[in-house]
Design an enzyme around this catalytic site. Structure first.
Site, PDB file in Angstrom:
ATOM      1  N   ASP A  83       0.923  -1.134   0.071  1.00 29.44           N
ATOM      2  CA  ASP A  83      -0.097   0.065  -0.016  1.00 29.44           C
ATOM      3  C   ASP A  83       0.964   1.304   0.143  1.00 29.44           C
ATOM      4  OD1 ASP A  83      -2.395   1.449   0.200  1.00 29.44           O
ATOM      5  OD2 ASP A  83      -2.292   1.609   2.364  1.00 29.44           O
ATOM      6  N   HIS A  84       0.688   2.092  -1.005  1.00 31.89           N
ATOM      7  CA  HIS A  84       1.512   3.400  -0.998  1.00 31.89           C
ATOM      8  C   HIS A  84       2.876   3.161  -1.028  1.00 31.89           C
ATOM      9  CE1 HIS A  84      -2.277   6.097  -0.828  1.00 31.89           C
ATOM     10  NE2 HIS A  84      -2.506   5.161   0.177  1.00 31.89           N
ATOM     11  N   GLY A 186      -7.642   8.801   6.825  1.00 33.86           N
ATOM     12  CA  GLY A 186      -7.916   8.863   8.405  1.00 33.86           C
ATOM     13  C   GLY A 186      -9.194   9.170   8.793  1.00 33.86           C
ATOM     14  N   HIS A 216      -9.334   5.045  -2.484  1.00 34.83           N
ATOM     15  CA  HIS A 216      -8.442   5.056  -1.121  1.00 34.83           C
ATOM     16  C   HIS A 216      -9.305   5.859  -0.337  1.00 34.83           C
ATOM     17  CE1 HIS A 216      -4.372   3.749  -1.911  1.00 34.83           C
ATOM     18  NE2 HIS A 216      -4.806   3.498  -3.067  1.00 34.83           N
ATOM     19  N   GLY A 217      -8.927   5.829   0.926  1.00 37.38           N
ATOM     20  CA  GLY A 217      -9.941   6.773   1.997  1.00 37.38           C
ATOM     21  C   GLY A 217     -11.204   6.225   2.172  1.00 37.38           C
ATOM     22  N   SER A 219     -13.002   4.521   4.568  1.00 39.02           N
ATOM     23  CA  SER A 219     -13.379   4.206   5.789  1.00 39.02           C
ATOM     24  C   SER A 219     -14.802   5.182   6.064  1.00 39.02           C
ATOM     25  CB  SER A 219     -12.664   4.617   6.962  1.00 39.02           C
ATOM     26  OG  SER A 219     -11.639   3.460   7.059  1.00 39.02           O
ATOM     27  N   ARG A 283      -9.057  -0.060  12.590  1.00 33.92           N
ATOM     28  CA  ARG A 283      -8.491   0.700  13.629  1.00 33.92           C
ATOM     29  C   ARG A 283      -9.309   1.298  14.945  1.00 33.92           C
ATOM     30  NH1 ARG A 283      -3.725   4.890  11.341  1.00 33.92           N
ATOM     31  NH2 ARG A 283      -2.801   3.170   9.981  1.00 33.92           N
ATOM     32  N   ARG A 321      -4.515 -11.427  26.225  1.00 38.83           N
ATOM     33  CA  ARG A 321      -5.632 -12.136  25.351  1.00 38.83           C
ATOM     34  C   ARG A 321      -6.949 -11.578  25.673  1.00 38.83           C
ATOM     35  NH1 ARG A 321      -3.031 -17.644  27.197  1.00 38.83           N
ATOM     36  NH2 ARG A 321      -3.165 -16.530  29.166  1.00 38.83           N
TER      37      ARG A 321
HETATM   38  P1  13P Z   1      -8.820   5.007   5.446  1.00 41.41           P
HETATM   39  O1  13P Z   1      -8.167   5.989   6.409  1.00 41.41           O
HETATM   40  O2  13P Z   1     -10.229   5.800   4.934  1.00 41.41           O
HETATM   41  O3  13P Z   1      -9.290   3.625   6.084  1.00 41.41           O
HETATM   42  O4  13P Z   1      -8.189   4.781   3.910  1.00 41.41           O
HETATM   43  C1  13P Z   1      -7.102   3.494   3.811  1.00 41.41           C
HETATM   44  C2  13P Z   1      -6.422   3.714   2.717  1.00 41.41           C
HETATM   45  O5  13P Z   1      -6.716   4.394   1.731  1.00 41.41           O
HETATM   46  C3  13P Z   1      -5.097   2.893   2.952  1.00 41.41           C
HETATM   47  O6  13P Z   1      -4.513   2.981   1.678  1.00 41.41           O
HETATM   48  O1  G3H Z   2      -3.433   5.168   3.894  1.00 45.12           O
HETATM   49  C1  G3H Z   2      -2.561   4.479   4.587  1.00 45.12           C
HETATM   50  C2  G3H Z   2      -3.138   3.465   5.423  1.00 45.12           C
HETATM   51  O2  G3H Z   2      -4.057   3.761   6.259  1.00 45.12           O
HETATM   52  C3  G3H Z   2      -1.897   2.845   6.115  1.00 45.12           C
HETATM   53  O3  G3H Z   2      -1.383   3.790   7.253  1.00 45.12           O
HETATM   54  O4  G3H Z   2       0.993   4.223   6.950  1.00 45.12           O
HETATM   55  O5  G3H Z   2      -0.161   4.498   9.292  1.00 45.12           O
HETATM   56  O6  G3H Z   2       0.379   2.333   8.016  1.00 45.12           O
HETATM   57  P1  G3H Z   2       0.094   3.748   8.069  1.00 45.12           P
HETATM   58 ZN    ZN Z   3      -4.502   5.001   0.826  1.00 47.66          ZN
END
Ligand code: 13P
Ligand code: G3H
Ligand code: ZN
Length: 352
Positions: A83-84, A186, A216-217, A219, A283, A321
């Site tokens: 990812d990224h 986020g 992406h993004g 959530s 998260r 646990r």
């Molecule tokens: P969120 O922060 O909206 O969960 O997006 C995650 C994301 O795009 C990871 O690449």
């Molecule tokens: O978009 C990024 C993901 O939410 C991963 O986040 O770089 O904090 O692991 P992170």
């Molecule tokens: Zn992302």
């Protein structure tokens, strides 16, 4: 089933008008929670690993955990995805057993983004087995550990230009493209409910037919989970005076969080969006449930103190646990909910 790349996943998703969930993983509980939900829902899945996750857990552990999950659930198609990635990390991951990688060149100029993506594509496609490549065009809002986006007020200005997509895809040779259509990374995405640029998804679909897009993004930052975190984060305070003041003032740990409505995610999943990235909601589910365990312990303790310390002192949960177990179940429940939203529940059977 051995790990798969995303080619077949996206072909099926495009044909069947659903999207594959791409969830970020950092440890065993997250991987197990996601995989349990996928087994329950019979859904294919993309487990994605950020640069931060690589640093936190190390690939040796993440590979071993993901391989264990695949052995335990052979009927579930799983892709392991970067990812990224920056340029060097992406090149490295191609040779490290990833079945899919994302090169994020969104901070580069249009031409430099194409040039770098093309180099990644050449290496990934020559690799045996074939590694699929996701690129990014346009800029998302929000901030994560290693991913810095534009400010909330600038999201609109940096949306992906559909006309550039055609040229980008042709020249770079990428297999899928992350587009900026109004989402943001986020927990603090928007101040009011956002409008996603569905018109841009449609236009891209016309200009580059059947080409898989990535959101992406994505959530949703469900209000009930923000309330959940807020209520137990207050109870978590060890200072009784602070707790009293906080409760009186309606103090919140996460004020004003808002995400992408799940109906908008469902709608995009029926269009050209074949992969939907979700991390923040997992998260939140995990953290809220850990806080709940400790918050309840603290509440019991306060009750006992206020009641004149009658009977035995309430037990404090310090066995990991006892809080990671409920957190893992919360991940499972959150992912199961998302698989329904994306329409990919029941689709694992397509890959037999
Ligand atoms: P969120 O922060 O909206 O969960 O997006 C995650 C994301 O795009 C990871 O690449
Ligand atoms: O978009 C990024 C993901 O939410 C991963 O986040 O770089 O904090 O692991 P992170
Ligand atoms: Zn992302």
């Amino acid at each position: 089933m051995p790990l798969v790349n995303t080619k077949r996943m996206f072909d099926e998703a495009m044909k069947g008008k659903f999207a594959i969930g791409a969830f970020n993983v950092n440890n065993m509980e997250i991987i197990q929670g996601i995989m349990w939900a996928c087994k329950e829902k019979q859904a294919p899945v993309i487990l994605q690993i950020s640069k931060g996750a690589r640093k936190y857990a190390s690939m040796r552990y993440l590979h071993a955990l993901i391989n264990a999950a695949c052995e335990e659930m052979p009927g579930i198609p799983v892709a392991i995805h970067l990812d990224h990635g920056d340029f060097d990390t992406t090149m490295k991951c191609i040779d490290e057993g990833f079945t899919s990688v994302m090169y994020d060149g969104s901070g580069e100029t249009f031409d430099k983004n194409i040039e770098n993506t093309k180099k990644i594509v050449e290496r990934a496609h020559a690799h045996k087995p074939f590694v699929t490549v996701e690129a990014e065009l346009g800029k998302l809002g929000g901030i994560e550990e290693d991913v810095v986006g534009v400010g909330a007020d600038d999201v609109e200005k940096h949306l992906t230009d559909p006309k550039q997509v055609q040229e980008f895809v042709k020249r770079s040779g990428c297999d899928s493209l992350a587009v900026a259509i109004g989402t943001s990374h986020g927990a603090y995405k928007f101040k009011k409910a956002p409008k996603l640029a569905f018109d841009r998804i449609e236009e891209i679909g016309r200009l580059v037919p059947n080409f898989p897009l990535v959101m992406h993004g994505s959530s949703s930052v469900p209000q009930e989970f923000i309330d959940f975190v807020n209520s137990y984060a207050v109870l978590e305070s060890k200072n009784k005076k602070m707790l009293e003041v906080a409760l009186k003032q309606g103090w919140e740990q996460m004020p004003g969080s808002m995400g992408v409505p799940e109906e908008a995610i469902s709608k995009a999943s029926k269009m050209a969006v074949c992969k939907v990235n979700i991390d923040t909601d997992l998260r939140l589910a995990m953290t809220a449930n850990i806080l709940k365990v400790w918050g309840e312990c603290n509440a019991e303790l306060l009750k006992w103190i206020e009641g004149g310390k009658q009977g035995s002192r309430p037990k404090f949960s310090f066995d990991p646990r006892e809080y990671l177990g409920p957190a893992r179940e919360a991940i499972r429940d959150m992912v199961a909910r998302k698989l329904d939203v994306l329409g990919c529940a029941g689709k694992a059977g397509l890959f037999k």
